[in-house]
Design a protein around this motif. Sequence first.
Motif, PDB file in Angstrom:
ATOM      1  N   UNK A 248       0.828  -1.206   0.000  1.00  0.00           N
ATOM      2  CA  UNK A 248       0.000   0.000   0.000  1.00  0.00           C
ATOM      3  C   UNK A 248       0.863   1.257   0.000  1.00  0.00           C
ATOM      4  N   UNK A 249       1.923   1.237   0.791  1.00  0.00           N
ATOM      5  CA  UNK A 249       2.823   2.394   0.856  1.00  0.00           C
ATOM      6  C   UNK A 249       3.506   2.639  -0.486  1.00  0.00           C
ATOM      7  N   UNK A 250       3.921   1.550  -1.138  1.00  0.00           N
ATOM      8  CA  UNK A 250       4.577   1.672  -2.444  1.00  0.00           C
ATOM      9  C   UNK A 250       3.580   2.173  -3.487  1.00  0.00           C
ATOM     10  N   UNK A 251       2.399   1.577  -3.502  1.00  0.00           N
ATOM     11  CA  UNK A 251       1.383   1.927  -4.485  1.00  0.00           C
ATOM     12  C   UNK A 251       0.936   3.375  -4.344  1.00  0.00           C
ATOM     13  N   UNK A 252       0.803   3.853  -3.110  1.00  0.00           N
ATOM     14  CA  UNK A 252       0.344   5.222  -2.862  1.00  0.00           C
ATOM     15  C   UNK A 252       1.462   6.252  -2.923  1.00  0.00           C
ATOM     16  N   UNK A 253       2.673   5.801  -3.234  1.00  0.00           N
ATOM     17  CA  UNK A 253       3.786   6.736  -3.375  1.00  0.00           C
ATOM     18  C   UNK A 253       4.335   7.265  -2.072  1.00  0.00           C
ATOM     19  N   UNK A 254       4.012   6.581  -0.974  1.00  0.00           N
ATOM     20  CA  UNK A 254       4.518   7.028   0.326  1.00  0.00           C
ATOM     21  C   UNK A 254       6.016   6.738   0.476  1.00  0.00           C
ATOM     22  N   UNK A 255       6.474   5.720  -0.253  1.00  0.00           N
ATOM     23  CA  UNK A 255       7.904   5.395  -0.254  1.00  0.00           C
ATOM     24  C   UNK A 255       8.487   5.839  -1.591  1.00  0.00           C
ATOM     25  N   UNK A 256       9.235   6.875  -1.574  1.00  0.00           N
ATOM     26  CA  UNK A 256       9.756   7.466  -2.804  1.00  0.00           C
ATOM     27  C   UNK A 256      10.908   6.647  -3.375  1.00  0.00           C
ATOM     28  N   UNK A 257      10.967   6.559  -4.694  1.00  0.00           N
ATOM     29  CA  UNK A 257      12.092   5.908  -5.365  1.00  0.00           C
ATOM     30  C   UNK A 257      13.280   6.864  -5.321  1.00  0.00           C
ATOM     31  N   UNK A 258      14.415   6.346  -4.905  1.00  0.00           N
ATOM     32  CA  UNK A 258      15.612   7.170  -4.732  1.00  0.00           C
ATOM     33  C   UNK A 258      16.617   6.839  -5.826  1.00  0.00           C
ATOM     34  N   UNK A 259      17.107   7.858  -6.501  1.00  0.00           N
ATOM     35  CA  UNK A 259      18.117   7.645  -7.540  1.00  0.00           C
ATOM     36  C   UNK A 259      19.487   7.410  -6.902  1.00  0.00           C
ATOM     37  N   UNK A 260      20.312   6.653  -7.636  1.00  0.00           N
ATOM     38  CA  UNK A 260      21.659   6.365  -7.156  1.00  0.00           C
ATOM     39  C   UNK A 260      22.662   6.793  -8.212  1.00  0.00           C
ATOM     40  N   UNK A 261      23.711   7.493  -7.770  1.00  0.00           N
ATOM     41  CA  UNK A 261      24.722   7.986  -8.719  1.00  0.00           C
ATOM     42  C   UNK A 261      26.137   7.618  -8.294  1.00  0.00           C
ATOM     43  N   UNK A 262      26.252   6.625  -7.409  1.00  0.00           N
ATOM     44  CA  UNK A 262      27.547   6.291  -6.847  1.00  0.00           C
ATOM     45  C   UNK A 262      28.396   5.343  -7.676  1.00  0.00           C
ATOM     46  N   UNK A 263      29.388   4.755  -7.028  1.00  0.00           N
ATOM     47  CA  UNK A 263      30.414   3.973  -7.709  1.00  0.00           C
ATOM     48  C   UNK A 263      29.924   2.668  -8.314  1.00  0.00           C
ATOM     49  N   UNK A 264      28.753   2.198  -7.884  1.00  0.00           N
ATOM     50  CA  UNK A 264      28.259   0.909  -8.400  1.00  0.00           C
ATOM     51  C   UNK A 264      27.485   1.038  -9.708  1.00  0.00           C
ATOM     52  N   UNK A 265      27.331   2.252 -10.204  1.00  0.00           N
ATOM     53  CA  UNK A 265      26.696   2.427 -11.520  1.00  0.00           C
ATOM     54  C   UNK A 265      27.667   1.975 -12.607  1.00  0.00           C
ATOM     55  N   UNK A 266      27.161   1.230 -13.586  1.00  0.00           N
ATOM     56  CA  UNK A 266      28.004   0.743 -14.670  1.00  0.00           C
ATOM     57  C   UNK A 266      28.640   1.896 -15.433  1.00  0.00           C
ATOM     58  N   UNK A 267      27.894   2.959 -15.637  1.00  0.00           N
ATOM     59  CA  UNK A 267      28.416   4.081 -16.431  1.00  0.00           C
ATOM     60  C   UNK A 267      29.527   4.830 -15.705  1.00  0.00           C
ATOM     61  N   UNK A 268      29.633   4.608 -14.382  1.00  0.00           N
ATOM     62  CA  UNK A 268      30.684   5.255 -13.606  1.00  0.00           C
ATOM     63  C   UNK A 268      31.957   4.401 -13.522  1.00  0.00           C
ATOM     64  N   UNK A 269      31.850   3.181 -14.038  1.00  0.00           N
ATOM     65  CA  UNK A 269      32.991   2.272 -13.973  1.00  0.00           C
ATOM     66  C   UNK A 269      34.052   2.674 -14.980  1.00  0.00           C
ATOM     67  N   UNK A 270      35.249   2.777 -14.508  1.00  0.00           N
ATOM     68  CA  UNK A 270      36.352   3.217 -15.390  1.00  0.00           C
ATOM     69  C   UNK A 270      36.956   2.006 -16.078  1.00  0.00           C
TER      70      UNK A 270
END
Length: 270
Positions: A248-270
């Motif tokens: 219910x919390x997920x469906x009603x948007x009470x729990x917001x989706x959080x973006x991640x931009x840290x080291x585990x992103x494939x595009x950030x891998x050198x």
Amino acid sequence: MNRYLFENLFGIQGFNIAWYGVIIAFGMLLGVALAAYRAKKNGYTTDLIFDYILIALSIAIISARIYYVVFEWESYADNIIKIFATREGGLAIYGGVIGGLLSAVIFCRIHKFPILKMIDLSIPSLILGQAIGRWGNFMNQEAYGEIITNPKLQFFPYGVYIDAVSEWHQATFFYESIWNLFIFVILMVIAHKKVKDGSLLAIYFIGYGTGRFFIEGLRTDSLYLFNMIRVSQLLSFLLVIGGLILMLLVKNGKLKMVDYTGKYLLKNKI
């Protein structure tokens, strides 16, 4: 049935490799491989999963042992050292699940990774590992249900013959394994869609909790609270309630989706 795959390995007396351990290890490896595949497919490096496992594996095993000992304390009160005798058995899956979730919280706080994303990446692997792991109970001839006295019902997979008591019993380990595979398929189908973070966790809570609640009622080796309440049934009920609330919390948007931009992103891998 021999519970050991290898006995007295390398000629060392008592150095045995049990089928149970091999099956559990296989379930873990397959689960890690699946989680790594799903992480990469969702745009993350496989290091995300491997780094998490370094924390989760030890905590989950310790938690599974603690859970079992707490509810079987009378068996250890007079000999505390037996708590460390894990080769004699005594790991509870609910304790392992709790340890895995605790590990996810710790890992995500350290690496600032969204907790619901992490759990949703891992949850199909968890239920798959549980489905495979139940076959370890078959090899150990444990986690079975009530006695089957009707000869017409004395067949596998409805029942399983237990050598120790020379009786046929309900194959509850098999029931749960198949139910877990069913939940795994549902999770994988839904995972292919763009769903909100936390959705897979909610489905796992509801699905696994429902199946375990009914199957636990058939078992003859349940852990009890106050000698009257099956602990796993109580936790299963709470899982279902928690899953419904989470959904219910997920469906009603009470729990917001959080973006991640840290080291585990494939595009950030050198």
